[in-house]
Design a protein around this motif. Structure first.
Motif, PDB file in Angstrom:
ATOM      1  N   PHE A 121      40.447  43.898  34.433  1.00 27.19           N
ATOM      2  CA  PHE A 121      39.828  44.495  35.624  1.00 27.19           C
ATOM      3  C   PHE A 121      38.989  45.666  35.142  1.00 27.19           C
ATOM      4  O   PHE A 121      39.495  46.542  34.435  1.00 27.19           O
ATOM      5  CB  PHE A 121      40.910  44.947  36.612  1.00 27.19           C
ATOM      6  N   THR A 122      37.714  45.677  35.487  1.00 27.96           N
ATOM      7  CA  THR A 122      36.809  46.684  34.944  1.00 27.96           C
ATOM      8  C   THR A 122      35.800  47.108  36.008  1.00 27.96           C
ATOM      9  O   THR A 122      35.683  46.463  37.051  1.00 27.96           O
ATOM     10  CB  THR A 122      36.107  46.137  33.673  1.00 27.96           C
ATOM     11  N   VAL A 141      34.677  36.616  36.711  1.00 24.94           N
ATOM     12  CA  VAL A 141      35.308  35.778  37.745  1.00 24.94           C
ATOM     13  C   VAL A 141      34.796  36.169  39.119  1.00 24.94           C
ATOM     14  O   VAL A 141      34.521  35.324  39.961  1.00 24.94           O
ATOM     15  CB  VAL A 141      36.844  35.919  37.690  1.00 24.94           C
ATOM     16  N   GLY A 142      34.668  37.467  39.343  1.00 25.32           N
ATOM     17  CA  GLY A 142      34.214  37.930  40.652  1.00 25.32           C
ATOM     18  C   GLY A 142      34.346  39.428  40.780  1.00 25.32           C
ATOM     19  O   GLY A 142      34.719  40.116  39.827  1.00 25.32           O
ATOM     20  N   MET A 158      35.521  44.648  38.948  1.00 27.01           N
ATOM     21  CA  MET A 158      35.161  43.314  38.460  1.00 27.01           C
ATOM     22  C   MET A 158      36.357  42.680  37.744  1.00 27.01           C
ATOM     23  O   MET A 158      37.012  43.347  36.946  1.00 27.01           O
ATOM     24  CB  MET A 158      33.981  43.413  37.489  1.00 27.01           C
ATOM     25  N   ILE A 159      36.594  41.402  38.048  1.00 23.42           N
ATOM     26  CA  ILE A 159      37.639  40.639  37.359  1.00 23.42           C
ATOM     27  C   ILE A 159      36.952  39.799  36.286  1.00 23.42           C
ATOM     28  O   ILE A 159      35.939  39.142  36.560  1.00 23.42           O
ATOM     29  CB  ILE A 159      38.356  39.654  38.301  1.00 23.42           C
ATOM     30  N   MET A 160      37.531  39.803  35.077  1.00 19.77           N
ATOM     31  CA  MET A 160      37.011  38.958  33.995  1.00 19.77           C
ATOM     32  C   MET A 160      38.187  38.228  33.353  1.00 19.77           C
ATOM     33  O   MET A 160      39.336  38.672  33.460  1.00 19.77           O
ATOM     34  CB  MET A 160      36.251  39.796  32.962  1.00 19.77           C
TER      35      MET A 160
END
Ligand SMILES: CC(C)(COP(=O)(O)OP(=O)(O)OC[C@H]1O[C@@H](n2cnc3c(N)ncnc32)[C@H](O)[C@@H]1OP(=O)(O)O)[C@@H](O)C(=O)NCCC(=O)NCCS
Length: 164
Positions: A121-122, A141-142, A158-160
């Protein structure tokens, strides 16, 4: 020019881990935490990171200049192969390949401990983080809109993810 050694962290490294983590908190680009932490917090955190949840440190000339960890993503059994990650580099050593080396080593540790995926999470405005994660093959991801509040302002998160 840094000469890097990446190794498993020990309890003796927690002062250095704390110093670097507090820089990340103060810089307001890495975490929604706004209060700096103390030694007892970091030691408790370290004790929670045993077994599968590796903590790695990067050393330059005997000094710890960065760290990365695998963190629990969920306690639900179905997600036992998924880890979350943290990575923090000393302000004086950012942009010199330290984060890349730590994440490479962390992926090896993750596979050894039977994780098949890392999520993170960033913040979209964290340029260093964006550069590092894209380079290391993380997929966007979104975006959680207004997911957190920091210093009275809504923050998007942001989710990665990366399949190992
Ligand atoms: C984000 C962070 C971990 C990146 O680690 P780093 O050691 O600085 O990253 P690296 O030097 O390995 O760089 C990796 C890639 O990102 C790019 N990059 C690094 N810093 C950048 C910046 N400020 N802006 C744009 N791109 C950047 C590099 O160009 C590099 O790609 P390249 O090798 O193809 O040139 C580090 O800057 C840091 O600790 N920041 C504060 C804490 C933090 O944000 N942690 C992450 C929380 S999600």
């Amino acid at each position: 020019m840094v000469t890097l050694t990446v190794r498993q962290a020990t309890l003796e490294d927690t002062d250095s881990i704390l110093r670097i983590y507090n820089q990340g908190i103060e810089d307001r680009i890495a975490t929604l935490e706004t209060e700096t932490k103390d030694s007892s917090y970091m030691e408790a955190w370290f004790h929670d990171h045993q077994g599968r949840f590796s903590v790695l440190v990067a050393e330059n000339e005997g000094e710890v200049i960065g760290w990365a960890s695998l963190n629990p993503y969920s306690h639900r059994c179905a997600y036992k192969g998924v880890a979350d990650l943290s990575v923090y580099i000393d302000r004086d050593f950012r942009g010199q390949g330290v984060g890349s080396s730590l994440l490479e080593a962390l992926e090896i540790a993750a596979k050894e401990h039977e994780f098949y995926k890392i999520v993170l999470f960033t913040f979209p405005f964290n340029q260093g983080g964006q550069g590092l994660y894209q380079k290391m093959g993380y997929r966007q991801v979104g975006l959680f809109e207004k997911q957190g509040v920091m210093d009275g302002e809504f923050i998007d998160v942001m989710i990665m993810e990366k399949l190992l």
